[in-house]
Design an enzyme around this catalytic site. Structure first.
Site, PDB file in Angstrom:
ATOM      1  CB  SER A 514      26.472  30.382  -2.494  1.00  0.00           C
ATOM      2  OG  SER A 514      26.820  30.589  -3.687  1.00  0.00           O
ATOM      3  CG  ASP A 647      27.033  33.924  -4.567  1.00  0.00           C
ATOM      4  OD1 ASP A 647      27.556  33.464  -3.364  1.00  0.00           O
ATOM      5  OD2 ASP A 647      27.597  32.552  -4.999  1.00  0.00           O
TER       6      ASP A 647
END
Length: 767
Positions: A514, A647
């Site tokens: 991320s 993610d």
């Protein structure tokens, strides 16, 4: 009483309407047959009325010869004759040039105006009345450049003030009115036109050559200065097109400085579009650039995006950041800091921006400056450090917070170095409160950086071969955490400063999830930590706008701008990078690594038995860097998925263990391919986190079938807490994840370092 007062005023006004001797009325000429004619001039006649015992002035209308306009009816013969002679001179050009004759209401307005402005020229009256037909009459033409008006303005000044385009065109093109005449304030017609924001007026005025467009008024303003001060961007553009000069000094400097002083964005953009060099223009008084004059974040961004020097020095050696701190413009200061402003630049008397912020006791500015690397120990010309100024100036609730913060970042000197104190006293922390609470402070950061740098910056024979290449590999793992990636950056800056080398040179493998994935890609592509710190603050303002879920387009444009739209993952091959993401087009979801190298062939069976066919993943040499960054940060409820990618934090918020497994597979593959000489032992693993929430007590996680309203509420609360617990456990980057990584490293005899920040303070594990 108010009602009676209004009634009285109304009655009085009506009575005045009928008793006003100058009220114009249309009367039959037959009414004056047999009355003595006292005067006659052109169409004007003066009669003595027999019945009313008054002197009446008549204006004969050739279109209606049986009637006439009675201009006044006066009881005094002397006053009547005087007013008659005045009308014969001033009314002739108007009734002679009126092809269709004058209407009753026009005559009334004209006579009223002549009485109320007796000193005005006829040309001024014609402009004010809008009687353009009369401009070609000789009686009007002779006063077309007259200054017989309030303030000394010409008829053209008056027309520009009114914005009457047709009237201006008549005066300029047909009457050849002069444009270089200045009024009593030294203003030309261009100064008046600049206030109207009507480019047509300026274009008409510039149809003939003139010097008035760059004339300085008594108040030291050109028309361009006036337009910038009043925010008339259309006028600014028109003036520039007509060769108005941007380099004339006014009372506030150049026109660009005036636009900045009055926060006129449109005017500033117009000037910079026309003359880009004005971005560096220095005002004659302070030697300050437009950026020094900026008053809000929007104007600062405008200038910075156009190439303004963020660290430009004024004549007093002050940067724009000094000025923003002096003026308490926090938003402007943040914009400057996020665009590379030097927080340690010395200004007047050697004061840095931090010195000035300490004097003003502005806590938020002080925090921002320290975060961006302001030196708390840098003395000014008087030997005063920011810590000393804080101890002197800070008051109230700010004092303890500020002094605690200074202690935590290592402020030591509380007295000037030339004071008559012992060396131990002058360099002690005695005046600063000692905070011994748990957590990491400045000294802890130094210890951690020193320990890491000794491992990362060493060049002994154990880590290096004769050709300078390392024989052992080092891995950097960066956890996820959104905008809290700023924590990672601050840790990396501390490591980098202590090691004396860029992070990119300290590691052979960089992994990230991320926000950590974005940082990993930025590190591999050679971006400095200071730049990334500024970048993240800008990303906070440009990407995380509004409420969740955020728009994906700003994030994608941001990543394209930083990494390039066509940059491939394999364009940079050292250090090796792996960025996690979650493939959501299958169930169970699968972890995917974006790499800048060929993925290892493990020879093992797939992790999951597939009962469906899936599209193959793009090869690293075809993968775009910005898309990899976007895929790794596609956090649910924050941003929309990037195609089939979500993610990476959903499966690997702490990517250390997955990265180590990848390195093991990579080395195993190399050995299998007969390339054992390329295999390097993993010797150092550094895992950095973005934050660990404090543990709190949970009431219940019990979810059951309710039998009454009270149990419904308990079930709802339990379900909420259970769901939150499941999500937190799945995305936890600390705890078991760290323990497993540490155990893994101990088994392979690798040094393991891990750091993560709790809610308020940074704690270090494993150092």
């Amino acid at each position: 009483m108010d009602l009676f007062g209004r009634i009285f005023n109304t009655v009085n006004a009506v009575s005045n309407l009928f008793t006003n001797p100058y009220r114009v009325r249309e009367v039959p000429l037959l009414d004056y047959v047999g009355c003595p004619r006292i005067r006659e001039d052109g169409r004007l006649l003066l009669y003595k009325s027999k019945t009313a015992r008054s002197w009446d002035c008549l204006l004969v209308n050739p279109l209606t010869p049986q009637n006439a306009y009675r201009l006044f009816q006066l009881d005094s013969e002397t006053e009547a004759i005087q007013k008659f002679h005045e009308y014969t001179i001033k009314l002739r050009p108007f009734y002679e040039s009126a092809r269709q004759g004058l209407r009753l209401d026009t005559v009334q307005q004209l006579t009223d105006f002549l009485r109320s402005h007796p000193n005005w020229s006829l040309a001024h009256v014609a402009v004010e009345m809008g009687l353009r037909e009369s401009f070609r009459h000789n009686g009007i033409l002779r006063s077309v450049n007259s200054t017989e008006c309030d303030g000394g303005c010409t008829p053209l000044h008056l027309a520009c003030k009114k914005g009457d385009v047709e009237c201006i065109q008549e005066l300029v093109e047909d009457c050849q009115a002069r444009q270089d005449i200045a009024d009593f304030n030294g203003e030309t017609v261009f100064h008046y036109a600049a206030r109207q924001n009507n480019p047509s007026v300026i274009e008409i005025l510039c149809s003939t050559p003139t010097v008035g467009i760059n004339h300085l008024s008594n108040s030291k303003e050109t028309p361009l200065h006036v337009a910038c001060r009043m925010g008339k961007s259309e006028s600014v553009l028109a003036l520039l097109r007509c060769h108005a000069h941007c380099d004339i000094v006014g009372k506030d400097g150049y026109p660009i400085h005036t636009a900045m002083k009055y926060t006129m964005k449109g005017c500033s953009e117009a000037i910079l579009d026309f003359t880009a060099t004005q971005i560096h223009a220095e005002d004659p008084r302070y030697g300050a650039t437009p950026l020094h004059w900026s008053k809000n974040a929007e104007m600062s961004l405008l200038l910075l995006n156009r190439g303004s020097n963020v660290n430009a020095l004024s004549r007093t050696s002050e940067t724009p950041l000094h000025i923003m701190v002096k003026r308490d413009r926090f938003d402007c200061a943040m914009v400057l800091l996020t665009h590379g402003a030097d927080p340690n630049s010395k200004g007047e008397h050697g004061n840095t921006p931090l010195h000035l912020a300490m004097k003003k006791d502005h806590l938020e500015l002080i925090k921002a400056l320290i975060v961006f690397g302001a030196n708390v120990e840098q003395p000014n010309d008087f030997g005063e450090t920011p810590g000393l100024l804080a101890a002197r100036s800070s008051k109230g609730s700010n004092r303890k917070v500020l002094l605690d913060m200074l202690y935590n970042v290592g402020a030591q000197r509380c007295f000037p170095p030339d004071t008559q104190l012992s060396p131990a006293a002058s360099c002690s922390t005695a005046a600063l409160p000692m905070d011994t609470s748990s957590g990491i402070g400045f000294q802890d950061m130094i210890y951690m950086s020193t320990a890491l740098s000794s491992m990362l910056a060493s060049r002994d024979t154990v880590d290096f071969m004769e050709d300078g290449l390392r024989v052992h590999d080092r891995l950097l793992g960066l956890d996820g955490g959104g905008i809290r990636g700023l924590v990672l950056i601050q840790l990396l800056i501390a490591i980098e400063k202590t090691a004396g080398r860029p992070i990119r040179e300290l590691f052979d493998w960089v992994s990230g999830t991320s926000t950590g994935g974005i940082l990993a890609l930025a590190i591999v592509h050679g971006k400095s930590m200071e730049y990334l710190r500024c970048l993240y603050f800008r990303m906070k303002n440009e990407v995380f706008c509004g409420s969740r879920p955020y728009e994906s387009a700003p994030l994608e444009e941001f990543l394209k701008k930083e990494f390039g739209e066509q940059t491939k993952m394999t364009d940079v091959t050292h250090p090796k990078v792996m960025v996690t993401s979650t493939m959501s087009d299958r169930h169970p979801a699968e972890l995917h690594l974006f790499r800048n190298y060929v993925p290892p062939e493990t020879g093992r069976d797939p992790t999951f038995k597939s009962v469906a066919s899936f599209r193959s993943v793009t090869k690293p040499e075809e993968q775009l860097v910005w898309r990899a960054a976007r895929s790794s940060g596609a956090a649910p409820t924050y941003f929309r998925p990037m195609g089939r990618f979500l993610d990476g934090g959903l499966l690997s918020n702490n990517p250390t263990l997955d990265a180590m497994a990848e390195i093991h597979d990579y080395n195993t593959c190399k050995k299998r391919q007969g390339q054992s000489e390329q295999v390097k032992k993993l010797s150092v693993v550094v895992s950095l986190g973005t934050g660990k929430p404090p543990q709190i007590q949970v009431g219940t996680v019990d979810v059951f079938r309710p039998s009454n309203p009270w149990e419904v509420m308990k079930t709802v609360v339990g379900a909420r807490e259970l769901g939150k617990m499941v999500v937190d456990c799945c995305t936890d980057s600390d705890g078991p994840a760290v323990n497993r990584a540490r155990a893994w490293c101990e088994m392979i005899d690798a040094h393991y370092f891990s750091a993560v920040a709790p809610e308020k303070r940074l704690s270090v594990k494993g150092v």
